[in-house]
Enzyme design. Structure first.
Site, PDB file in Angstrom:
ATOM      1  N   SER A 181     -41.053 -27.369 -10.505  1.00  0.00           N
ATOM      2  CA  SER A 181     -41.609 -27.148 -11.840  1.00  0.00           C
ATOM      3  C   SER A 181     -40.621 -26.393 -12.708  1.00  0.00           C
ATOM      4  O   SER A 181     -39.856 -25.541 -12.237  1.00  0.00           O
ATOM      5  CB  SER A 181     -42.911 -26.346 -11.742  1.00  0.00           C
ATOM      6  OG  SER A 181     -43.921 -27.100 -11.123  1.00  0.00           O
ATOM      7  N   TYR A 205     -41.465 -52.638  -4.810  1.00  0.00           N
ATOM      8  CA  TYR A 205     -42.863 -52.881  -4.457  1.00  0.00           C
ATOM      9  C   TYR A 205     -43.051 -54.093  -3.544  1.00  0.00           C
ATOM     10  O   TYR A 205     -43.860 -54.033  -2.602  1.00  0.00           O
ATOM     11  CB  TYR A 205     -43.718 -52.998  -5.718  1.00  0.00           C
ATOM     12  CG  TYR A 205     -44.010 -51.650  -6.348  1.00  0.00           C
ATOM     13  CD1 TYR A 205     -45.109 -50.906  -5.946  1.00  0.00           C
ATOM     14  CD2 TYR A 205     -43.177 -51.120  -7.326  1.00  0.00           C
ATOM     15  CE1 TYR A 205     -45.377 -49.659  -6.510  1.00  0.00           C
ATOM     16  CE2 TYR A 205     -43.432 -49.887  -7.897  1.00  0.00           C
ATOM     17  CZ  TYR A 205     -44.531 -49.158  -7.482  1.00  0.00           C
ATOM     18  OH  TYR A 205     -44.783 -47.918  -8.045  1.00  0.00           O
ATOM     19  N   GLY A 242     -45.739 -31.658  -2.932  1.00  0.00           N
ATOM     20  CA  GLY A 242     -45.693 -32.381  -1.670  1.00  0.00           C
ATOM     21  C   GLY A 242     -46.671 -33.535  -1.692  1.00  0.00           C
ATOM     22  O   GLY A 242     -47.306 -33.823  -2.707  1.00  0.00           O
ATOM     23  N   PRO A 243     -46.822 -34.249  -0.585  1.00  0.00           N
ATOM     24  CA  PRO A 243     -47.724 -35.399  -0.528  1.00  0.00           C
ATOM     25  C   PRO A 243     -49.150 -35.015  -0.904  1.00  0.00           C
ATOM     26  O   PRO A 243     -49.657 -33.983  -0.474  1.00  0.00           O
ATOM     27  CB  PRO A 243     -47.641 -35.842   0.934  1.00  0.00           C
ATOM     28  CG  PRO A 243     -46.336 -35.330   1.405  1.00  0.00           C
ATOM     29  CD  PRO A 243     -46.122 -34.020   0.685  1.00  0.00           C
ATOM     30  N   GLY A 249     -49.016 -18.682  -4.264  1.00  0.00           N
ATOM     31  CA  GLY A 249     -47.639 -18.852  -3.808  1.00  0.00           C
ATOM     32  C   GLY A 249     -46.715 -19.352  -4.907  1.00  0.00           C
ATOM     33  O   GLY A 249     -46.778 -18.915  -6.061  1.00  0.00           O
ATOM     34  N   THR A 308     -45.135 -21.176 -10.595  1.00  0.00           N
ATOM     35  CA  THR A 308     -44.080 -21.572 -11.536  1.00  0.00           C
ATOM     36  C   THR A 308     -44.573 -22.355 -12.751  1.00  0.00           C
ATOM     37  O   THR A 308     -44.228 -22.009 -13.878  1.00  0.00           O
ATOM     38  CB  THR A 308     -42.952 -22.322 -10.803  1.00  0.00           C
ATOM     39  OG1 THR A 308     -43.501 -23.389 -10.029  1.00  0.00           O
ATOM     40  CG2 THR A 308     -42.184 -21.380  -9.890  1.00  0.00           C
ATOM     41  N   GLU A 358     -44.978 -46.700 -14.904  1.00  0.00           N
ATOM     42  CA  GLU A 358     -43.600 -46.254 -14.705  1.00  0.00           C
ATOM     43  C   GLU A 358     -42.670 -46.854 -15.757  1.00  0.00           C
ATOM     44  O   GLU A 358     -41.748 -46.179 -16.240  1.00  0.00           O
ATOM     45  CB  GLU A 358     -43.142 -46.605 -13.288  1.00  0.00           C
ATOM     46  CG  GLU A 358     -43.839 -45.752 -12.221  1.00  0.00           C
ATOM     47  CD  GLU A 358     -43.920 -46.406 -10.863  1.00  0.00           C
ATOM     48  OE1 GLU A 358     -43.119 -47.341 -10.595  1.00  0.00           O
ATOM     49  OE2 GLU A 358     -44.785 -46.013 -10.057  1.00  0.00           O
ATOM     50  N   ARG A 369     -36.180 -33.360  -4.199  1.00  0.00           N
ATOM     51  CA  ARG A 369     -37.425 -32.607  -4.248  1.00  0.00           C
ATOM     52  C   ARG A 369     -37.760 -32.303  -5.711  1.00  0.00           C
ATOM     53  O   ARG A 369     -36.880 -32.213  -6.562  1.00  0.00           O
ATOM     54  CB  ARG A 369     -37.318 -31.281  -3.473  1.00  0.00           C
ATOM     55  CG  ARG A 369     -36.951 -31.435  -2.018  1.00  0.00           C
ATOM     56  CD  ARG A 369     -38.029 -32.086  -1.176  1.00  0.00           C
ATOM     57  NE  ARG A 369     -37.648 -32.107   0.232  1.00  0.00           N
ATOM     58  CZ  ARG A 369     -36.970 -33.103   0.809  1.00  0.00           C
ATOM     59  NH1 ARG A 369     -36.606 -34.165   0.099  1.00  0.00           N
ATOM     60  NH2 ARG A 369     -36.649 -33.042   2.095  1.00  0.00           N
ATOM     61  N   VAL A 385     -50.122 -30.937  -7.169  1.00  0.00           N
ATOM     62  CA  VAL A 385     -49.875 -30.773  -5.743  1.00  0.00           C
ATOM     63  C   VAL A 385     -48.378 -30.815  -5.499  1.00  0.00           C
ATOM     64  O   VAL A 385     -47.707 -31.739  -5.933  1.00  0.00           O
ATOM     65  CB  VAL A 385     -50.566 -31.880  -4.926  1.00  0.00           C
ATOM     66  CG1 VAL A 385     -50.239 -31.736  -3.451  1.00  0.00           C
ATOM     67  CG2 VAL A 385     -52.069 -31.819  -5.138  1.00  0.00           C
ATOM     68  N   GLY A 397     -46.869 -21.963  -6.434  1.00  0.00           N
ATOM     69  CA  GLY A 397     -47.612 -22.634  -7.493  1.00  0.00           C
ATOM     70  C   GLY A 397     -47.649 -21.841  -8.790  1.00  0.00           C
ATOM     71  O   GLY A 397     -48.106 -22.341  -9.816  1.00  0.00           O
TER      72      GLY A 397
END
Length: 406
Positions: free
Chosen positions: A209, A98, A393-394, A275, A279, A140, A206, A391, A277
């Protein structure tokens, strides 16, 4: 909370800083990667960096957090922070990183805004940064401690014991711990990070799910091959499809993710996906079946065609096993040999779908899909607090929702 003096300064300068965050992000990453090329090589998603979407995500998160601090100072945006912290934990982000980000981020802010960044302005925005950073570090830390307490630790080696080609672009991989130890527990809806070494030696990670209800001795993930079109194809998805087979090993993290199924046995549930999503929704459906869920369950899915609808048979089968389950599928192209039947053509339209009062909704898919479904659910009276999303990805949605729909 942001100090009163800093809040006034941030409120006054938010339009200028927010308006320049795109350029600030570009310069931040350029400086960071010039000094620490290993971060681009082995931590950040190189595909998202090349397309610019990761940079937009940073800008959106920082702006959303600052906006929340000045507009709703008594409410910390925990939904947004939790989502980011889970992604960070799955990547193994450490507190020591950080200050590094702070150094290059504020150098970029000073470079872009020049004389507008007075000592008072710099101090106020530094306070914003560390409020956000320290909140993430604390979350975290708890996530890491929880994983350690359960014996999960960091990444472990997992062996691929089966691979199934679900569609032309989606493969599922059945994996188990290579050391023979029990598979770690997880909650339906969570994901793991998979790290692979690419041909150029880069280590790229990456998130995927977990498919299936908790409790099995093995785990299953679904990987959609990312075809870039004008942009490069997805590095990790292409690697997994081309090079990973039965007998291969993968580095896999502990399970993370705060989009988890949380519903009483009689709570109405709506699971909407598009799509790949699908999973996490399969995992939630299997858990609802396993626990004998009695409340209404509405399954909504959108895809390009039945042939591209990964896990369709499981999707239908689990919905059919529920006491009060119904599935609605929409396809852009029904396709020859696939009569529409109860399926619909085009984009998801919930106008003819019954949504029970007090429904708890879970969404996963492309951002336009989730925005559309969320809007339709709100029109049907579903509370914003009961609409939850994931989501892949970013998280660009942060920029215009402020994380308010978790």
């Amino acid at each position: 909370m942001l100090s009163e003096q800093s809040a006034a300064t941030v409120r006054a300068t938010l339009p200028a800083v927010g308006g320049a965050l795109g350029e600030i992000s570009d310069r931040f990453y350029a400086g960071l990667f010039a000094a620490h090329p290993e971060l681009l090589r082995d931590l950040f998603n190189r595909g998202n960096q090349s397309s610019g979407v990761q940079r937009q995500a940073l800008a959106g998160a920082f702006a959303a957090f600052a906006t929340q601090l000045v507009e709703r100072p008594d409410v910390r945006p925990d939904a947004m922070l939790n989502r980011i912290a889970h992604k960070h934990a799955s990547l193994g982000i450490a507190p020591a990183q950080y200050p590094v980000v702070h150094t290059y981020l504020f150098a970029a802010i000073a470079d872009v805004l020049g004389e507008a960044i007075t000592p008072a302005v710099a101090a106020a925005w530094t306070e914003v940064y560390w409020l956000m950073a320290n909140a993430l570090i604390a979350i975290e830390k708890r996530l890491y401690a929880g994983a350690e307490a359960e014996g999960l630790g960091g990444r472990r080696s997992w062996e691929v014991v089966d691979r199934v080609e679900e569609t032309a672009d989606v493969a599922t991989f059945l994996i188990r711990p290579a050391d023979g130890a029990p598979a770690p527990a997880f909650r339906a809806g969570q994901y793991v990070s998979v790290r692979v070494e690419l041909p150029d030696g880069a280590l790229q990670t990456r998130q995927y799910s977990l498919i299936g209800a908790p409790g099995s001795s093995v785990r299953r993930i679904g990987v959609k091959r990312v075809r870039g079109g004008a942009a490069p194809d997805g590095e990790v998805s292409s690697h997994l499809h081309a090079r990973v087979h039965v007998g291969s090993t993968l580095e896999v993290s502990a399970p993370y993710g705060d989009l988890v199924l949380d519903a009483d046995p009689t709570t109405p549930v709506l699971l909407a996906s598009a799509g790949i999503g699908v999973t996490p929704m399969i995992a939630m459906l299997e858990q609802l079946v396993a626990t004998g869920h009695r409340g209404p369950v509405t399954v909504v899915h959108a895809d390009r065609s039945p042939a591209e609808h990964a896990l369709r048979e499981e999707h239908e089968a689990y919905a059919g096993k529920l006491a009060d389950g119904v599935a609605h599928f929409w396809y852009e192209r029904p396709g020859a040999g696939h009569p529409v039947g109860p399926d619909r053509v085009g984009l998801v339209d919930l106008s003819g779908v019954a949504v029970a009062p007090d429904t708890r909704a879970y969404l996963c898919g492309p951002l336009p899909f989730m925005r559309a479904v969320r809007g339709q659910l709100l029109e049907k009276g579903v509370s914003p607090a009961d609409i939850h999303y994931e989501v892949f990805g970013p998280d660009l949605w942060l920029a215009d929702t402020g994380g308010a729909t978790r």
